[in-house]
Design a protein around this motif. Sequence first.
Motif, PDB file in Angstrom:
ATOM      1  N   PHE A 283       0.823  -1.208   0.000  1.00  0.00           N
ATOM      2  CA  PHE A 283       0.000   0.000   0.000  1.00  0.00           C
ATOM      3  C   PHE A 283       0.855   1.256   0.000  1.00  0.00           C
ATOM      4  O   PHE A 283       0.617   2.187  -0.764  1.00  0.00           O
ATOM      5  CB  PHE A 283      -0.942   0.008   1.205  1.00  0.00           C
ATOM      6  CG  PHE A 283      -1.818   1.214   1.235  1.00  0.00           C
ATOM      7  CD1 PHE A 283      -2.970   1.251   0.464  1.00  0.00           C
ATOM      8  CD2 PHE A 283      -1.486   2.324   1.988  1.00  0.00           C
ATOM      9  CE1 PHE A 283      -3.773   2.373   0.455  1.00  0.00           C
ATOM     10  CE2 PHE A 283      -2.286   3.453   1.980  1.00  0.00           C
ATOM     11  CZ  PHE A 283      -3.431   3.471   1.219  1.00  0.00           C
ATOM     12  N   THR A 284       1.882   1.288   0.875  1.00  0.00           N
ATOM     13  CA  THR A 284       2.673   2.510   0.969  1.00  0.00           C
ATOM     14  C   THR A 284       3.481   2.743  -0.314  1.00  0.00           C
ATOM     15  O   THR A 284       3.689   3.885  -0.701  1.00  0.00           O
ATOM     16  CB  THR A 284       3.626   2.464   2.173  1.00  0.00           C
ATOM     17  OG1 THR A 284       4.358   1.235   2.132  1.00  0.00           O
ATOM     18  CG2 THR A 284       2.859   2.538   3.470  1.00  0.00           C
TER      19      THR A 284
ATOM     20  N   PHE B 173      -3.389  -2.461  -5.680  1.00  0.00           N
ATOM     21  CA  PHE B 173      -3.628  -1.103  -5.171  1.00  0.00           C
ATOM     22  C   PHE B 173      -3.466  -0.064  -6.282  1.00  0.00           C
ATOM     23  O   PHE B 173      -4.227   0.906  -6.348  1.00  0.00           O
ATOM     24  CB  PHE B 173      -2.689  -0.790  -4.004  1.00  0.00           C
ATOM     25  CG  PHE B 173      -3.102  -1.422  -2.705  1.00  0.00           C
ATOM     26  CD1 PHE B 173      -4.392  -1.249  -2.217  1.00  0.00           C
ATOM     27  CD2 PHE B 173      -2.218  -2.183  -1.962  1.00  0.00           C
ATOM     28  CE1 PHE B 173      -4.780  -1.827  -1.018  1.00  0.00           C
ATOM     29  CE2 PHE B 173      -2.600  -2.762  -0.763  1.00  0.00           C
ATOM     30  CZ  PHE B 173      -3.883  -2.582  -0.288  1.00  0.00           C
ATOM     31  N   ALA B 174      -2.471  -0.261  -7.152  1.00  0.00           N
ATOM     32  CA  ALA B 174      -2.288   0.692  -8.257  1.00  0.00           C
ATOM     33  C   ALA B 174      -3.524   0.693  -9.147  1.00  0.00           C
ATOM     34  O   ALA B 174      -3.992   1.749  -9.592  1.00  0.00           O
ATOM     35  CB  ALA B 174      -1.039   0.330  -9.059  1.00  0.00           C
TER      36      ALA B 174
ATOM     37  N   GLY C 169      -9.702   2.801   2.599  1.00  0.00           N
ATOM     38  CA  GLY C 169     -10.462   1.757   3.270  1.00  0.00           C
ATOM     39  C   GLY C 169      -9.869   0.387   3.006  1.00  0.00           C
ATOM     40  O   GLY C 169      -9.795  -0.458   3.907  1.00  0.00           O
ATOM     41  N   SER C 170      -9.399   0.149   1.767  1.00  0.00           N
ATOM     42  CA  SER C 170      -8.764  -1.131   1.442  1.00  0.00           C
ATOM     43  C   SER C 170      -7.530  -1.358   2.286  1.00  0.00           C
ATOM     44  O   SER C 170      -7.249  -2.463   2.723  1.00  0.00           O
ATOM     45  CB  SER C 170      -8.313  -1.170  -0.009  1.00  0.00           C
ATOM     46  OG  SER C 170      -9.311  -0.722  -0.835  1.00  0.00           O
ATOM     47  N   ASN C 171      -6.805  -0.265   2.496  1.00  0.00           N
ATOM     48  CA  ASN C 171      -5.605  -0.384   3.317  1.00  0.00           C
ATOM     49  C   ASN C 171      -5.977  -0.834   4.724  1.00  0.00           C
ATOM     50  O   ASN C 171      -5.411  -1.772   5.268  1.00  0.00           O
ATOM     51  CB  ASN C 171      -4.889   0.969   3.370  1.00  0.00           C
ATOM     52  CG  ASN C 171      -3.703   0.950   4.290  1.00  0.00           C
ATOM     53  OD1 ASN C 171      -3.020  -0.056   4.389  1.00  0.00           O
ATOM     54  ND2 ASN C 171      -3.461   2.045   4.977  1.00  0.00           N
TER      55      ASN C 171
ATOM     56  N   VAL D 275      -4.334  -9.451  -1.808  1.00  0.00           N
ATOM     57  CA  VAL D 275      -3.205  -8.590  -1.463  1.00  0.00           C
ATOM     58  C   VAL D 275      -2.312  -9.304  -0.459  1.00  0.00           C
ATOM     59  O   VAL D 275      -1.108  -9.438  -0.660  1.00  0.00           O
ATOM     60  CB  VAL D 275      -3.701  -7.247  -0.888  1.00  0.00           C
ATOM     61  CG1 VAL D 275      -2.540  -6.458  -0.314  1.00  0.00           C
ATOM     62  CG2 VAL D 275      -4.402  -6.444  -1.961  1.00  0.00           C
ATOM     63  N   ASN D 276      -2.906  -9.761   0.636  1.00  0.00           N
ATOM     64  CA  ASN D 276      -2.075 -10.426   1.646  1.00  0.00           C
ATOM     65  C   ASN D 276      -2.746 -11.651   2.267  1.00  0.00           C
ATOM     66  O   ASN D 276      -2.079 -12.506   2.806  1.00  0.00           O
ATOM     67  CB  ASN D 276      -1.683  -9.440   2.746  1.00  0.00           C
ATOM     68  CG  ASN D 276      -2.894  -8.925   3.510  1.00  0.00           C
ATOM     69  OD1 ASN D 276      -4.025  -9.063   3.060  1.00  0.00           O
ATOM     70  ND2 ASN D 276      -2.651  -8.334   4.645  1.00  0.00           N
TER      71      ASN D 276
END
Lengths: 262, 231
Positions: A70-71, A154-155, A181-183, A210-211
């Motif tokens: 995310f970051t 995320f991109a 919110g996804s984060n 994602v994870n």
Amino acid sequence: MVRTYFLLAWTWTRAAAAYPASFALMVLLGFVAAALDVAVVLIIFANTTALAGFSREEVLFLYGAAGLSFTLCDTFVSNIDRVSQHIKAGTLDTFLIRPAGAWVQLTTDRFNPTRAGRVLQAAVVLGYAIAALGIGWERGWMIPVMVATGVVIFAALWTLAGAVQFVLTDAPEVTSAFTYGSNQLTQYPLAVYARDLVKGVTYVLPLAFVNWQPGLYVLDRDDPFGTPGAMRFLGPAAALVLALLAALAWRQGIRHYRSTGS
Amino acid sequence: MFGVLRAYVLIALWQARPGLGGYDVADAVTFCFVTQAFIGPMQLFGGGLSLPERIRSGDVALDLVRPASLQLWTLAEDAGRAAYLFVVRGLPPMLLGAAVFGIVVPADPGRWAAFLAGFAIAVVISFGWRYLIALSVGWLLDDRGVAVLSMVLTTFFSGMLVPLNLFPGWFGDLVNALPWAAMVQLPADLYLGKAPVLETLAVQVFWAVVLLGLGALGTRAVRHKVVIQGG
């Protein structure tokens, strides 16, 4: 395209580095602000030994992996959020007549290198969790794959959010609820959420890849929601599909853009 | 959206440890949505005041020659904004929480009165804090650094991220005594009926007076300090 991207990003970095003290302070504060989420995890685990069946190190592992993806996107792609301001002000026109892709220019628009503090924080947490859990290469090979998958997902989300703003010019909050919110959603094991919500983020918006799904493989655990083992490896495919959709939506957005202003 | 995700994490925690911190699961969910309702009125993520921008642009010169106290003027503006945001940004999350999870709604009018009083004082405390942060621009000329610092302190130490009664040991006691607790944790506890009413309100009034007092001193100092910018 890659060369243009880094050229533009470097230009903004040099601009930001013109005030070195402020630059260093912002990196540091970004690190501290991001560390708050970890503090919350630690406080929760000061009161319990397991959250929805996951130990502290396992939660930190999931947190770190999602956080790193995310970051990275927050640093390199999130500037596209500003497209709504450019549409409103009519300044998007200048992006379109320059001899570089609009996406590349917008993702580097006011590129903010001080977000590196947040990337570093996520990487530190992930590194700590991997070491504490003693994850070896036989399952650890999945970690770079999942971080890359997360970055693509995320991109794509940010690009979709940007594309939506061509239609909903005045609602950047609506789309940021999805991106940020996804984060927040991916910071914890999906096992804490309701079954329907998890179904939604698995089959509709593929945030589970994602994870969560690859993370279950790395941690060698069964899915508490009972999805088959093959799902653990579908991440890259899901990310690709979402990226294609995002690219299509973005092209549609650009094509339907009508300039404003006098 | 964010409130719902936070609620699930709290539910998972309270399922693992029922009765933690004197709350049951319903209390924890209620805490989550009541505090979510505070974000708008108290501007917990920072901002809300136009003062930093006015100091930077030089418009503050106009504010300083007005025959009214800069602090009270700003407070009046902020209180109006808070009342509006309480209705627009505060009630929807509570209704959402009630619809999705079901939240505790106090039946006793006395508890409502205590909560509303606590909430009103909390808005003033939040103003007092943000006003001090805004005044710092008179010395620093840039509010981004302090804004992040304020956001970190406010969200973490107010109970916005996790209820303060989860903080372990002496750290928890310390955090509970700080002004940020008086913004979020104390009024939420008044709503849940988990805190002695008069004592809690007294602590809140104490912090409101301290922060407003510091603000008044700061206003006097900034008069001599502020650089009027612009041409």
